[in-house]
Scaffold this active site. Structure first.
Site, PDB file in Angstrom:
ATOM      1  CG  HIS A  21     -16.478   6.604   7.852  1.00  0.00           C
ATOM      2  ND1 HIS A  21     -17.614   7.218   7.388  1.00  0.00           N
ATOM      3  CD2 HIS A  21     -15.437   7.266   7.300  1.00  0.00           C
ATOM      4  CE1 HIS A  21     -17.259   8.208   6.573  1.00  0.00           C
ATOM      5  NE2 HIS A  21     -15.941   8.260   6.512  1.00  0.00           N
TER       6      HIS A  21
ATOM      7  CG  LEU B  91     -16.188   5.163   3.435  1.00  0.00           C
ATOM      8  CD1 LEU B  91     -16.488   4.928   4.895  1.00  0.00           C
ATOM      9  CD2 LEU B  91     -14.767   5.648   3.263  1.00  0.00           C
TER      10      LEU B  91
ATOM     11  CD  GLU C 185     -14.958  13.011   7.796  1.00  0.00           C
ATOM     12  OE1 GLU C 185     -14.834  11.880   8.305  1.00  0.00           O
ATOM     13  OE2 GLU C 185     -14.380  14.007   8.235  1.00  0.00           O
TER      14      GLU C 185
ATOM     15  CG  ASP D 218      -2.980 -11.398   7.504  1.00  0.00           C
ATOM     16  OD1 ASP D 218      -4.142 -11.483   7.915  1.00  0.00           O
ATOM     17  OD2 ASP D 218      -2.674 -11.465   6.297  1.00  0.00           O
TER      18      ASP D 218
ATOM     19  CD  GLN E 262     -12.064   6.985  12.254  1.00  0.00           C
ATOM     20  OE1 GLN E 262     -11.561   6.873  11.141  1.00  0.00           O
ATOM     21  NE2 GLN E 262     -11.891   8.029  13.016  1.00  0.00           N
TER      22      GLN E 262
ATOM     23  CB  SER F 118      -5.336   7.351   7.455  1.00  0.00           C
ATOM     24  OG  SER F 118      -4.763   6.110   7.215  1.00  0.00           O
TER      25      SER F 118
ATOM     26  NE  ARG G 159      -8.015   7.234   9.776  1.00  0.00           N
ATOM     27  CZ  ARG G 159      -8.578   7.583   8.597  1.00  0.00           C
ATOM     28  NH1 ARG G 159      -8.219   8.696   7.992  1.00  0.00           N
ATOM     29  NH2 ARG G 159      -9.488   6.817   8.036  1.00  0.00           N
TER      30      ARG G 159
ATOM     31  N   GLY H 283       0.851  -1.190   0.000  1.00  0.00           N
ATOM     32  CA  GLY H 283       0.000   0.000   0.000  1.00  0.00           C
ATOM     33  C   GLY H 283       0.888   1.243   0.000  1.00  0.00           C
TER      34      GLY H 283
ATOM     35  CG  PHE I  28     -12.270  15.359   5.323  1.00  0.00           C
ATOM     36  CD1 PHE I  28     -12.449  15.700   4.003  1.00  0.00           C
ATOM     37  CD2 PHE I  28     -12.183  14.011   5.650  1.00  0.00           C
ATOM     38  CE1 PHE I  28     -12.551  14.715   3.014  1.00  0.00           C
ATOM     39  CE2 PHE I  28     -12.285  13.017   4.683  1.00  0.00           C
ATOM     40  CZ  PHE I  28     -12.467  13.374   3.368  1.00  0.00           C
TER      41      PHE I  28
ATOM     42  NE  ARG J  84     -13.682   9.873   9.216  1.00  0.00           N
ATOM     43  CZ  ARG J  84     -12.812   9.415   8.333  1.00  0.00           C
ATOM     44  NH1 ARG J  84     -12.012   8.420   8.662  1.00  0.00           N
ATOM     45  NH2 ARG J  84     -12.738   9.946   7.145  1.00  0.00           N
TER      46      ARG J  84
ATOM     47  CG  HIS K 281     -13.346   3.864   8.048  1.00  0.00           C
ATOM     48  ND1 HIS K 281     -13.424   3.475   6.726  1.00  0.00           N
ATOM     49  CD2 HIS K 281     -12.648   5.022   8.051  1.00  0.00           C
ATOM     50  CE1 HIS K 281     -12.801   4.369   5.971  1.00  0.00           C
ATOM     51  NE2 HIS K 281     -12.310   5.305   6.748  1.00  0.00           N
TER      52      HIS K 281
HETATM   53  C1  LIG Z   1     -12.971   2.663   1.936  1.00  0.00           C
HETATM   54  C2  LIG Z   1     -11.870   3.440   2.614  1.00  0.00           C
HETATM   55  C3  LIG Z   1     -11.692   4.788   2.326  1.00  0.00           C
HETATM   56  C4  LIG Z   1     -10.680   5.522   2.955  1.00  0.00           C
HETATM   57  N1  LIG Z   1     -10.548   6.846   2.665  1.00  0.00           N
HETATM   58  C5  LIG Z   1      -9.563   7.567   3.250  1.00  0.00           C
HETATM   59  C6  LIG Z   1      -9.363   8.943   2.924  1.00  0.00           C
HETATM   60  O1  LIG Z   1     -10.047   9.510   2.065  1.00  0.00           O
HETATM   61  N2  LIG Z   1      -8.385   9.614   3.556  1.00  0.00           N
HETATM   62  C7  LIG Z   1      -7.586   9.022   4.494  1.00  0.00           C
HETATM   63  O2  LIG Z   1      -6.719   9.696   5.040  1.00  0.00           O
HETATM   64  N3  LIG Z   1      -7.734   7.707   4.800  1.00  0.00           N
HETATM   65  C8  LIG Z   1      -8.689   6.972   4.191  1.00  0.00           C
HETATM   66  N4  LIG Z   1      -8.819   5.641   4.501  1.00  0.00           N
HETATM   67  C9  LIG Z   1      -7.787   4.974   5.316  1.00  0.00           C
HETATM   68  C10 LIG Z   1      -6.509   4.772   4.491  1.00  0.00           C
HETATM   69  O3  LIG Z   1      -6.840   4.532   3.155  1.00  0.00           O
HETATM   70  C11 LIG Z   1      -5.656   3.624   4.994  1.00  0.00           C
HETATM   71  O4  LIG Z   1      -5.487   3.712   6.376  1.00  0.00           O
HETATM   72  C12 LIG Z   1      -4.270   3.612   4.348  1.00  0.00           C
HETATM   73  O5  LIG Z   1      -4.352   3.740   2.957  1.00  0.00           O
HETATM   74  C13 LIG Z   1      -3.521   2.339   4.721  1.00  0.00           C
HETATM   75  O6  LIG Z   1      -2.350   2.232   3.951  1.00  0.00           O
HETATM   76  P1  LIG Z   1      -1.285   1.114   4.269  1.00  0.00           P
HETATM   77  O7  LIG Z   1      -0.175   1.314   3.314  1.00  0.00           O
HETATM   78  O8  LIG Z   1      -0.965   1.114   5.715  1.00  0.00           O
HETATM   79  O9  LIG Z   1      -2.032  -0.281   4.004  1.00  0.00           O
HETATM   80  P2  LIG Z   1      -2.877  -0.870   2.769  1.00  0.00           P
HETATM   81  O10 LIG Z   1      -3.025   0.066   1.672  1.00  0.00           O
HETATM   82  O11 LIG Z   1      -4.100  -1.468   3.374  1.00  0.00           O
HETATM   83  O12 LIG Z   1      -1.945  -2.059   2.242  1.00  0.00           O
HETATM   84  C14 LIG Z   1      -1.727  -3.238   2.975  1.00  0.00           C
HETATM   85  C15 LIG Z   1      -0.814  -4.157   2.182  1.00  0.00           C
HETATM   86  O13 LIG Z   1      -0.403  -5.236   3.017  1.00  0.00           O
HETATM   87  C16 LIG Z   1      -0.429  -6.445   2.274  1.00  0.00           C
HETATM   88  N5  LIG Z   1      -0.576  -7.552   3.252  1.00  0.00           N
HETATM   89  C17 LIG Z   1      -1.378  -7.607   4.345  1.00  0.00           C
HETATM   90  N6  LIG Z   1      -1.203  -8.774   4.998  1.00  0.00           N
HETATM   91  C18 LIG Z   1      -0.258  -9.472   4.304  1.00  0.00           C
HETATM   92  C19 LIG Z   1       0.351 -10.753   4.474  1.00  0.00           C
HETATM   93  N7  LIG Z   1       0.027 -11.563   5.487  1.00  0.00           N
HETATM   94  N8  LIG Z   1       1.272 -11.145   3.556  1.00  0.00           N
HETATM   95  C20 LIG Z   1       1.603 -10.341   2.507  1.00  0.00           C
HETATM   96  N9  LIG Z   1       1.048  -9.131   2.310  1.00  0.00           N
HETATM   97  C21 LIG Z   1       0.144  -8.701   3.201  1.00  0.00           C
HETATM   98  C22 LIG Z   1      -1.592  -6.267   1.319  1.00  0.00           C
HETATM   99  O14 LIG Z   1      -1.433  -7.098   0.207  1.00  0.00           O
HETATM  100  C23 LIG Z   1      -1.448  -4.773   0.945  1.00  0.00           C
HETATM  101  O15 LIG Z   1      -0.558  -4.623  -0.134  1.00  0.00           O
HETATM  102  C24 LIG Z   1      -9.824   4.887   3.888  1.00  0.00           C
HETATM  103  C25 LIG Z   1      -9.988   3.533   4.160  1.00  0.00           C
HETATM  104  C26 LIG Z   1     -11.023   2.820   3.565  1.00  0.00           C
HETATM  105  C27 LIG Z   1     -11.195   1.379   3.943  1.00  0.00           C
END
Ligand SMILES: Cc1cc2nc3c(=O)[nH]c(=O)nc-3n(C[C@H](O)[C@H](O)[C@H](O)COP(=O)(O)OP(=O)(O)OC[C@H]3O[C@@H](n4cnc5c(N)ncnc54)[C@H](O)[C@@H]3O)c2cc1C
Length: 570
Positions: free
Chosen positions: A232, A242, A245, A211, A230, A389, A384, A16, A117, A276, A343
């Protein structure tokens, strides 16, 4: 034939925004890095983020205001040094994305547009229509590819290699073939995202099964502030999908069955743009008091009809599509039914600002790092704010990538042998060969329904004790689980069983932390302790699991700063 052991400077788990930003820094610094992800990077949940990314760069706004809003929003549980780092770096981070090709929505004068927001003093969320996360994820993915970062997509990481305070790799298997591989490295980073799937109604991707949390906990390492989940305010009724917001940021109104704009009662100054936690509780309260809408009277209306088709298509096209697809409701002509949805996970692996994982409240683990939603740094404290995020994940991801690139030069590779994969192999064997009468789907549904009911928006000692008992029983029953697919090829049955094991374990952390926190703070609301109690609970929870699976707690200090805890009103 033995299990292959591959050596790298760095292993990054999760592709991500957090993981990609870190991998880019490592590669740029000339380190050998492997990026392992159970999904294709562009399927990571970051791509689902709709609303925006915060940065205080408008003239009337300031870093201090962004900090204040974030800390107040966190109900004063955020660590103020980490918040300061995040808010002061935010404007540069948005420019950085822009310089790499991310296209943000614009004002007529060409400046980056910003929308209001919840809980914020000023419109601060930069956005790309309502596809902000996807735009940024695509940009980061392009940039890591451009530098030649190696990816292993559809690989499942099931363990860290941890001994004597040092992490020196991970154990993983190829989902396509079930082939196990040991990755031996100087540093490991977890960027595995959130854990919202523990709840029945949630906005999270199927992969958000937390995990990493239980993988870490199985080694006796702590998880921080897990009780803060959290909710939402606006998930589509029934599914929890979702409605960003941004819908309220653009002027959406919340109405109950009597047509009342009920936020007047709960947050008279901020109305629908309260934080939220507050808006979610208000919606749930209206439903509990019988003013809900829909066939089961368990939702309220989100009304956007006054915006008109043109504005909705310009600012919220994705949202309109989702509501039509899943509820058959077109927000241009009618209000949409929504309810609170699990959320975001405020808690996670405790880390320093540099992303170094903690062994307890005082010491650090060598070679282990985390960032993004799976980490707890803690910039969000007990709640949050929207658009903080998508900011946090790449901002700390990038910073942690730099830290790791420096640390690699000081760390010797700890060699490993095949035996480090024993736990992973035993888990895979047990789940594949077991012939009990329990099913993954059944156990998972029971967990999710009971978590929503007993550890959701409102909690009490009784509901949490009930949930603790349910989880204990589910964990026992999980030992008798049977999967149908016994083949090594794309065995998603096996993967879901492993994931359920993780969900059952980290859910126990959520409940144990919530049970001990006899106060209400941010997203954690106890009907039996309705007020915040700074004398006893202005502190972070650190939770540990022993060999029997029991969770014990200790508490760590909150880094306070110039913003003194005050009553939180909106
Ligand atoms: C619908 C939705 C809308 C949102 N909108 C907003 C917004 O507008 N603004 C904001 O600030 N935040 C928003 N958020 C929150 C925000 O998007 C996330 O908190 C943030 O993008 C998380 O990024 P990350 O890189 O930590 O993880 P993620 O993007 O969730 O990536 C996780 C990665 O880990 C990998 N992974 C997980 N477990 C394993 C495993 N066991 N083995 C191998 N790979 C694994 C997955 O494959 C993935 O690539 C939103 C969340 C949701 C659900």
């Amino acid at each position: 034939m033995g299990i292959p052991i591959r050596e790298y400077d760095a292993v990054v788990v999760g592709a991500g925004l957090a993981g990609l930003a870190a991998a880019r820094e490592l590669k740029k610094a000339g380190k050998s890095v492997i990026m392992i992800t159970k999904l294709h990077p562009l399927r990571s949940h970051s791509g689902a983020a709709q609303g925006g990314i915060n940065a205080a760069f408008a003239e009337e706004d300031s870093i201090d205001l962004h900090m204040f809003d974030t800390i107040k929003g966190s109900d004063y549980l955020a660590d103020q040094d980490a918040v300061e780092f995040m808010c002061s770096t935010a404007p540069e981070l948005v420019r950085w994305f822009e310089s790499m090709g991310a296209v943000f929505s614009r004002n007529e004068n060409g400046t980056i547009a910003q929308r209001p927001f919840g809980g914020q003093s000023h419109p601060r969320a930069c956005y790309a229509k309502d596809r902000t996360g996807l735009t940024l994820l695509q940009t980061m993915f392009e940039q890591t590819n451009r530098l030649g970062v190696d990816f292993l997509d559809e690989w499942y990481v099931s363990d860290i290699i941890y001994k004597n305070g040092v992490v020196c790799g991970v154990c993983a298997y190829d989902i396509k073939t079930s082939e196990p591989v040991i990755f031996n490295s100087k540093v490991v980073m977890f960027a595995t995202g959130g854990y919202g799937r523990a709840f029945k109604i949630n906005s999270n991707a199927h992969a958000n099964t937390g995990d990493a949390l239980s993988i870490v906990a199985r080694h006796g390492l702590p998880l921080e502030d897990m009780e803060f989940v959290q909710f939402h305010p606006t998930g589509l009724a029934g599914t929890g999908i979702l409605m960003s917001e941004a819908a309220r940021g653009e002027g959406g109104k919340l109405l109950n069955s009597k047509g009342e704009r009920f936020m007047e009662k709960y947050a008279p100054s901020k109305m629908e743009l309260g934080p939220r936690d507050l808006v979610s509780r208000s919606i749930t309260q209206e439903v509990l008091e019988g003013r809900g809408v829909g066939p089961d009277k368990d939702a309220v209306y989100l009304d956007l009809t006054h915006l008109g088709e043109e504005k909705i298509m310009e600012r919220l096209p994705e949202l309109r599509d989702l509501a039509i697809t899943f509820l058959g409701q077109d927000m241009v002509t009618e209000p949409v039914m929504i309810a609170a949805t699990a959320h975001y996970s405020m808690g996670g692996i405790p880390v320093t600002i540099e992303g170094r994982a903690k062994k307890n409240t005082k010491d650090l683990v060598t070679g282990f790092y985390a960032a993004g939603e799976c980490a707890c740094v803690s910039v969000h404290g007990a709640n949050r704010l929207g658009a903080n995020s998508v900011l946090e994940a790449p901002l700390f991801g990038r910073h942690v990538g730099k830290t790791m690139a420096e640390d690699i030069d000081k760390i010797e590779l700890t060699p490993v042998d095949e035996s480090v994969a024993d736990a992973m192999l035993a888990e895979m064997k047990m789940l594949t060969e077991n012939n009990g009468d329990e099913r993954v789907v059944g156990l998972r549904s029971e967990l999710q329904a009971s978590m929503t009911e007993n550890a959701g928006v409102f909690r009490t000692k009784e509901s949490l004790e009930k949930e603790k008992k349910i989880i204990k029983e589910l964990r026992e029953r999980f030992k008798n689980v049977r999967i149908d697919d016994k083949s090594p090829i794309y065995n998603t049955d096996l993967q879901e069983a492993i994931e359920l094991g993780h969900m059952l374990e980290y859910s126990a952390f959520i409940v144990e932390g919530a049970l001990a926190r006899n106060e209400s703070r941010g997203a954690h609301f106890r009907n039996d302790f309705e007020v915040r109690d700074d004398d006893n609970f202005l502190k972070h929870t650190y939770a540990y699991m022993d060999e029997n699976g029991d969770v014990s707690l200790e508490y760590g200090e909150v880094k306070l700063g110039k913003f003194e805890p005050e009553a939180r009103t909106y």
